[in-house]
Design an enzyme around this catalytic site. Sequence first.
Site, PDB file in Angstrom:
ATOM      1  N   TYR A 100     -23.346  10.521  -7.667  1.00 35.69           N
ATOM      2  CA  TYR A 100     -22.171  10.519  -6.786  1.00 35.69           C
ATOM      3  C   TYR A 100     -22.575   9.957  -5.429  1.00 35.69           C
ATOM      4  O   TYR A 100     -23.531  10.430  -4.808  1.00 35.69           O
ATOM      5  CB  TYR A 100     -21.626  11.937  -6.624  1.00 35.69           C
ATOM      6  CG  TYR A 100     -20.404  12.004  -5.739  1.00 35.69           C
ATOM      7  CD1 TYR A 100     -19.196  11.467  -6.152  1.00 35.69           C
ATOM      8  CD2 TYR A 100     -20.467  12.616  -4.492  1.00 35.69           C
ATOM      9  CE1 TYR A 100     -18.072  11.517  -5.343  1.00 35.69           C
ATOM     10  CE2 TYR A 100     -19.348  12.682  -3.674  1.00 35.69           C
ATOM     11  CZ  TYR A 100     -18.158  12.128  -4.103  1.00 35.69           C
ATOM     12  OH  TYR A 100     -17.049  12.185  -3.290  1.00 35.69           O
ATOM     13  N   LYS A 127     -24.559  15.090   6.097  1.00 36.13           N
ATOM     14  CA  LYS A 127     -24.809  16.530   6.073  1.00 36.13           C
ATOM     15  C   LYS A 127     -25.724  17.000   7.197  1.00 36.13           C
ATOM     16  O   LYS A 127     -25.313  17.094   8.340  1.00 36.13           O
ATOM     17  CB  LYS A 127     -25.293  16.942   4.686  1.00 36.13           C
ATOM     18  CG  LYS A 127     -24.244  16.634   3.579  1.00 36.13           C
ATOM     19  CD  LYS A 127     -24.627  17.230   2.259  1.00 36.13           C
ATOM     20  CE  LYS A 127     -23.685  16.779   1.140  1.00 36.13           C
ATOM     21  NZ  LYS A 127     -22.338  17.337   1.218  1.00 36.13           N
ATOM     22  N   ASP A 187     -29.873   7.140  -1.575  1.00 36.54           N
ATOM     23  CA  ASP A 187     -28.805   7.970  -1.024  1.00 36.54           C
ATOM     24  C   ASP A 187     -29.404   9.352  -0.762  1.00 36.54           C
ATOM     25  O   ASP A 187     -29.577  10.161  -1.666  1.00 36.54           O
ATOM     26  CB  ASP A 187     -27.645   8.058  -2.025  1.00 36.54           C
ATOM     27  CG  ASP A 187     -26.498   8.920  -1.517  1.00 36.54           C
ATOM     28  OD1 ASP A 187     -26.672   9.634  -0.519  1.00 36.54           O
ATOM     29  OD2 ASP A 187     -25.425   8.892  -2.146  1.00 36.54           O
TER      30      ASP A 187
END
Length: 448
Positions: free
Chosen positions: A143, A264, A235
Amino acid sequence: MTDENSRALYDRALSVMPGGVNSAVRAAIEPYPFFVQKGDGGHVIDADGNRYIDWVMGLGPLLLGHSLPEQVQAAIQKQASAGPMYGTPTEIEVDLAEFVVRHVPSVEKIRFVNSGTEATVSAVRLARGYTGRNKIVVMQGGYHGAQESTLVEGDAENPAPSSAGIPQSFAEHTLPVPFNDEAAVREVFDEHGDDIAAVLTEPILANYGIVHPEDGYHEFLREITAEHGSLLIFDEVITGFRVGGLGCAQSELGVIPDLTTFGKIIGGGFPVGAIGGRAEIIESFAPSGPVFQAGTFSGHPVTMAAGLETLQFAAENDVYNHVNDLGEQLRSGLTDIVADQAPSYTVTGTDSMFKVIFTRDGPGPDSLEEQCKTGCRQNPTCPRYDYCPKNSADVKNAETERWRRIFWGKMKAQDVFLSQNQFECQFVSYNHTEADVENTLEAYKNAL
């Protein structure tokens, strides 16, 4: 335990928001999610006053937990009181950029954006602009945010959009391959190597049950991308500043990508994203290069202050020792519980991340003494090696409905808040305690 206020709030939310939520995963809880009123240390308190040990931690950003250290809180408040934002550069964004460049091996320059999705969108555009190529190789089930280039399913021969609203012509430029499958990667490079701009992967599949790379896999990706003039993009939205400490997962793996995306933790709990990498590539972003990228809220001063103070606090204190030790205690305890009560299940995770995947097959319980003790590492000598998940399909074939519909509710009833489905990570924070670990392990015993 009552949930009347959460039920009433969800009823209201259904009238004004699609599915009653602003991010689809939040609706995975059935019959409706509980609404959080506040965070407190390593816990959350819902709208009905119920208190839970929180292993979700905002889906990863809260390295320090809900109760921030005084100096971090003070820096955020000071920046917010100076005015929300200005539309011009600020010193604090330079400070945070310098911190990241000093600590992350692959980053010589960095561009801040506003979300992990925006970071991966921009990284894909940058890779295409820098190489002059169109195709992106991604890992099946990986994802990379809600973006058109990676919301793609199928395989490299038959890619298709995984969401309505994405034209098939977009999906044709994305080549999904199974994680940990070198042969599949070789095949797509043999077929499309001259038009592959980049391979985009998480260092560890962290949004699909936590799946580690097999030994040598990322080294192989580094070699084949370099051989074909393509870029390797890590990522690290989830793993960044959580796995491998301040050097991120790439420092622990010893593989240096061309570009890295962040989110994050780098924003200390506020909306953030970033793209870092080799200077010559990052310089292709406007205004120094031809790849357009801009944003009103990019480098937001409150976010920059939160991110910098969070990372500086982690650098100057025992944050990583604390969260990684608790993570190891959790995974070790879970390994023992699972071996006794559900020997086909797989404990995964590393550092301050953990998960139990409800895999269906495994060796007999008598042969588990030599298994990975603190989370699956894809060790060929482990008796679970032939059964542990190697890619997203293996995780998807687990008992995902049992996890969500039965197990999750049993844990909530014992005041333990786990991520909303089988696939999302669970995270330890600096505010968690050994008592939280002990209570959680006891809850797992009862729920399994």
